[in-house]
Scaffold this active site. Sequence first.
Site, PDB file in Angstrom:
ATOM      1  N   GLU A  17     -11.950 137.122 -15.456  1.00 43.10           N
ATOM      2  CA  GLU A  17     -11.033 136.739 -14.627  1.00 43.10           C
ATOM      3  C   GLU A  17     -11.133 138.287 -14.607  1.00 43.10           C
ATOM      4  OE1 GLU A  17      -7.383 134.606 -15.651  1.00 43.10           O
ATOM      5  OE2 GLU A  17      -8.611 132.289 -14.641  1.00 43.10           O
TER       6      GLU A  17
ATOM      7  N   GLU B 231     -12.702 126.485 -15.957  1.00 46.52           N
ATOM      8  CA  GLU B 231     -11.409 126.581 -15.857  1.00 46.52           C
ATOM      9  C   GLU B 231     -10.994 125.380 -15.004  1.00 46.52           C
ATOM     10  OE1 GLU B 231      -8.675 129.506 -16.305  1.00 46.52           O
ATOM     11  OE2 GLU B 231     -10.062 130.264 -18.132  1.00 46.52           O
TER      12      GLU B 231
END
Length: 601
Positions: A181, A256
């Site tokens: 991320e 995710e």
Amino acid sequence: MKKLTSLLLFALIISYANAQEAKHTFCFRGTEFMLDGKPFQIISGEMHPARIPTEYWRHRIKMTKAMGCNTVSVYIFWNHHETQEGVYDFTTWNRELGKFIKIAEEEGLWVILRPGPYVCAEWDFGGIPPYLLKIPDIKIRCMDSRYMNAVENYLRHLAKVIKPFQITNGGPVLMLQIENEYGSYGNDREYIKKLASIWRDNGIDVPFFTGDGPTPYMLEAGSLEGCASGLDSGSSQADFDLASTINPNVPVFSSETYPGWLTHWGEKWAKPDTASLYKEIHFLMDSKKSFNLYVIHGGTNFGFTAGANSGGKGYEPDVTSYDYDAPINEQGQPTQKYFALRNIIGSYLPKNKKLPEVPEPIATIRIPEIRMEAFASVWDNLPIPIQLVQPKPFEALNQNQGYMVYRTRLIGHKSGKLTVTELHDYATVFLNGKYIGKMDRREGINTIEIPETKEKVPVLEILVEGMGHINFAQHIIDRKGITDRVTLNGMTLMNWNVFKLPMDDKFILNIKPSTNIDKEGIFFKGKFNIDKVADTYINMSNYIKGVVWVNGNNLGRYWNIGPQFRLYCPAIWLKKGENTIVVFDSHLTEPKTINGEESMD
């Protein structure tokens, strides 16, 4: 003899041919994942070996397969494997990463690795070793040479562990994530490229992927040409189209998909809406898009491994449990959500194919009330002090976790408003040996009124607990203790004695008992006998704030603000016959009973 030699040679050729035939391939073909030359839908469940006792790895992996997954995804926490600078551990207990990968392979699952160096994961400092914080001006997740030197050393050691398990070497590892991320944090694309280069230079040749939120700025800053694009999460076709526009001609998947969520101290347990989850899974299965459930099983933040966020009033520490409202709960039991997801995924199986049976649950026990006694005072177990002109944070004094006592004498001002600038994170304050109050970073409380005293030179003591290092976003540089200064009515207090209390295994083993305990900061001790060893939850609802050890094993933090009042204790830390429990509580002055329960609720 000639005939025997010919037979042996023939057997070797057949063996080699079989081995070659068994070797699989995995690659990208345009926007498709290809396994053995055919399009492959990754259906993955994430778990973290560091949060699970080694003895339960196989059980959790079997549970993952029985829910319909063909892959297990794994965060690797750098600071779990390099707890001291330059000392790497990939061989002891739940640090034996190779063993975990091998079990997954034996159970017929593929593996995705997410090694950081930064991972977030609600884990202390996002997996980065706190020892780096002793460098005053360190910058992380960028090309700061001091950070990158540590990163290169870590990746080089880790690559040796991973390399034999790559699919290119006949193993189960399909892909590896570059950072995590990154588009939520920075935009140094040279840093991302450098990480990829380090892996390649160290023999990692499986495909790479990145993982970012499905927004243009995150994907632009965090994705990398040639790497698959992971979305956190990819819940609609628009998310996938966006990623393909920004990084074309590579696979896109939901790296995710969230069946649960994290919980901080003082909140209610996170219980996300399941309707949106099931809708997302149907979308992913209908469109044959690959995905990873974050997490299928959370496990536990044993010891001091729980992280924190920087929202609310500036600091939100995570609870010890990483149950995450996941399909497989903290203790390994299947939940209603587990069976719902198993039914959804199972409905897409080809005819005449069935999912494996769900493994039998791990046994649990209830432990009757344990009588505790006040065993020792932290004040009788202070080490030789370090003398400082002004306080310094833990890391500057080579301590990354635990507690620290800061002591000084009040000269000049002797009462009034005491302020600790940048207190990290929780403190109990004493004047002339008497408790006068607390400070709490979570509540934004860093001042207290110092009462007048008859002492000519009053003694001030501040016992500081460092909770989780922040693991996400811009405030991730998060040192512990008194990180700036202490003032009384605006006057900076000088000349401190500082006592390190790491509360590590060695410290707890060497606690000296006290004969006179009349001051907050007490170790309580109890013994209990069991004739059957099984998992249990230690009920700490009678206590206020502190840490629990069972037979020397740190179960983690408890706090009466909730929502967690019971700490998971796996069977492997218990023994038939006599067991010992030690509790350190910052506030409690009288012993209370403890018991073991069969569940978190």
